[in-house]
Scaffold this active site. Structure first.
Site, PDB file in Angstrom:
ATOM      1  N   ALA A   3       0.868  -1.187   0.000  1.00  0.00           N
ATOM      2  CA  ALA A   3       0.000   0.000   0.000  1.00  0.00           C
ATOM      3  C   ALA A   3       0.908   1.241   0.000  1.00  0.00           C
ATOM      4  O   ALA A   3       0.780   2.137   0.840  1.00  0.00           O
ATOM      5  CB  ALA A   3      -0.962  -0.005   1.183  1.00  0.00           C
ATOM      6  N   GLY A  23       5.579   8.471   1.015  1.00  0.00           N
ATOM      7  CA  GLY A  23       6.483   8.270   2.161  1.00  0.00           C
ATOM      8  C   GLY A  23       7.399   7.072   1.915  1.00  0.00           C
ATOM      9  O   GLY A  23       8.619   7.144   2.104  1.00  0.00           O
ATOM     10  N   HIS A  24       6.798   5.945   1.463  1.00  0.00           N
ATOM     11  CA  HIS A  24       7.625   4.769   1.160  1.00  0.00           C
ATOM     12  C   HIS A  24       8.606   5.078   0.026  1.00  0.00           C
ATOM     13  O   HIS A  24       9.766   4.658   0.050  1.00  0.00           O
ATOM     14  CB  HIS A  24       6.747   3.599   0.702  1.00  0.00           C
ATOM     15  CG  HIS A  24       5.824   3.068   1.749  1.00  0.00           C
ATOM     16  ND1 HIS A  24       4.466   3.223   1.682  1.00  0.00           N
ATOM     17  CD2 HIS A  24       6.074   2.384   2.885  1.00  0.00           C
ATOM     18  CE1 HIS A  24       3.903   2.633   2.723  1.00  0.00           C
ATOM     19  NE2 HIS A  24       4.855   2.120   3.474  1.00  0.00           N
ATOM     20  N   GLN A  56       8.943   2.187  16.497  1.00  0.00           N
ATOM     21  CA  GLN A  56       9.423   1.038  15.715  1.00  0.00           C
ATOM     22  C   GLN A  56      10.896   1.206  15.343  1.00  0.00           C
ATOM     23  O   GLN A  56      11.675   0.260  15.394  1.00  0.00           O
ATOM     24  CB  GLN A  56       8.574   0.894  14.459  1.00  0.00           C
ATOM     25  CG  GLN A  56       9.111  -0.082  13.434  1.00  0.00           C
ATOM     26  CD  GLN A  56       8.139  -0.337  12.301  1.00  0.00           C
ATOM     27  OE1 GLN A  56       7.184  -1.073  12.457  1.00  0.00           O
ATOM     28  NE2 GLN A  56       8.373   0.255  11.141  1.00  0.00           N
TER      29      GLN A  56
HETATM   30  O1  PAF Z   1       6.510  -0.239   9.097  1.00  0.00           O
HETATM   31  C1  PAF Z   1       6.022  -1.226   8.501  1.00  0.00           C
HETATM   32  O2  PAF Z   1       5.463  -1.134   7.423  1.00  0.00           O
HETATM   33  C2  PAF Z   1       6.097  -2.601   9.165  1.00  0.00           C
HETATM   34  O3  PAF Z   1       5.948  -2.504  10.542  1.00  0.00           O
HETATM   35  C3  PAF Z   1       7.371  -3.362   8.793  1.00  0.00           C
HETATM   36  C4  PAF Z   1       8.626  -2.685   9.318  1.00  0.00           C
HETATM   37  C5  PAF Z   1       7.468  -3.529   7.285  1.00  0.00           C
HETATM   38  C6  PAF Z   1       7.322  -4.766   9.407  1.00  0.00           C
HETATM   39  O4  PAF Z   1       6.227  -5.480   8.957  1.00  0.00           O
END
Ligand code: PAF
Length: 290
Positions: A34, A38-39, A155
């Site tokens: 998705a 940002g990605h 995270q």
């Molecule tokens: O940030 C995310 O999209 C998820 O937590 C990750 C790091 C891909 C782990 O599933």
């Protein structure tokens, strides 16, 4: 630029190992798909530093609790692959569920202490699932550098500590949050928001942005910033409360420890998690105070 799609962990491992042996620098961008800008900014950061970029797409069930949005989580694979191709990634690693968690799978990472507050309190097994999948991805994609977004700030701290504690041979880069023009932090979950909810969701980033100058105004080189922030945070909470449906947390803490601000704190993070409708949104801002 061609994008290669790999689904087999063995092939993925061989491909990266060979590239590294040939002297190439490989970067990995772990995602659950998705993909949004940002990605793609993580892919850009990886391209700037590495010769080859692997983006992983895997919706990891072990980081969702029962009743969370695992089934609804968007999975627009074709679109994601198109974005990665246009963004210049070299490989999309899209393993199947049985490759990652085959029948009988039973080994999990116990996450570091930094996982305990905030998300850890509200989503008890979340970081166990994140740490497990990230460690597994690092095994399958033995890249030299990994790129994560600051939006999931806790995270990033969990992953960095796991890398340190397990002596993993990988460097972690944390890239800035990308925001919509009105300030809303980009997130794969934003697609769940109705127009009305989208209008209210922006309050999260607005309130965080309003707290920042207050912190700077109250900051001097003495302690007690924490106490003097109490009033600021109460006002901020009231402003947010009327816009969102539930505030899970809104706090200012030491950016390294996620504990209360102390005399040694040099940077704080303002963290927020709130529901708008059924959508849980996260945001944060880092503020240097010394
Ligand atoms: O940030 C995310 O999209 C998820 O937590 C990750 C790091 C891909 C782990 O599933």
């Amino acid at each position: 630029m061609t994008l290669k799609t790999i689904t087999s962990p063995e092939r993925m491992y061989q491909w990266v190992s060979r590239a590294v042996l040939e002297g190439r620098k490989v970067g990995v961008v772990p995602t659950m798909g998705a993909l949004h800008e940002g990605h793609l900014s993580l892919v850009d950061a990886a391209k700037a530093e590495c010769d080859l970029v692997v983006a992983t797409i895997f919706v990891n069930p072990t980081q969702f609790a029962a009743g969370e949005d695992l089934d609804q989580y968007p999975r627009p694979l074709e679109n994601d692959l198109r974005h990665l191709k246009e963004g210049g990634a070299s490989i999309a690693f899209c393993p199947a569920m049985e490759e990652i968690y085959p029948r009988g799978y039973s080994t999990y990472v116990s996450p570091p202490e930094i996982a305990a507050p905030f998300e850890g309190l509200h989503r008890p097994d979340h970081f166990r699932g994140v740490a497990t999948i990230v460690l597994k991805l690092f095994q399958m994609v033995p890249a030299q550098v990994a790129f994560f977004g600051q939006k999931d700030y806790q995270q990033t701290l969990v992953v960095k500590k796991m890398v340190e504690d397990f002596n993993l041979p990988i460097e972690i880069r944390v890239c800035p949050i990308l925001r919509e023009p009105d300030g809303l932090a980009m997130s794969s979950r934003n697609v769940f928001l109705s127009d009305e909810q989208r209008g209210r969701a922006v309050a999260i980033s607005k309130v965080l942005a309003e707290i920042e100058p207050e912190i700077l105004r109250l900051t001097d080189h003495s302690s007690a910033l924490k106490n003097r922030l109490t009033g600021v945070m109460e006002t901020a909470r009231k402003r947010l409360e009327v816009k969102v449906d539930k505030i899970h947390y809104l706090d200012v803490v030491d950016a390294q420890t996620l504990q209360s601000i102390s005399d040694t704190t040099t940077e704080v993070v303002i963290v927020a998690a709130a529901d708008v409708g059924d959508t849980r949104l996260l945001d944060n801002r880092l503020v240097k105070i010394r």
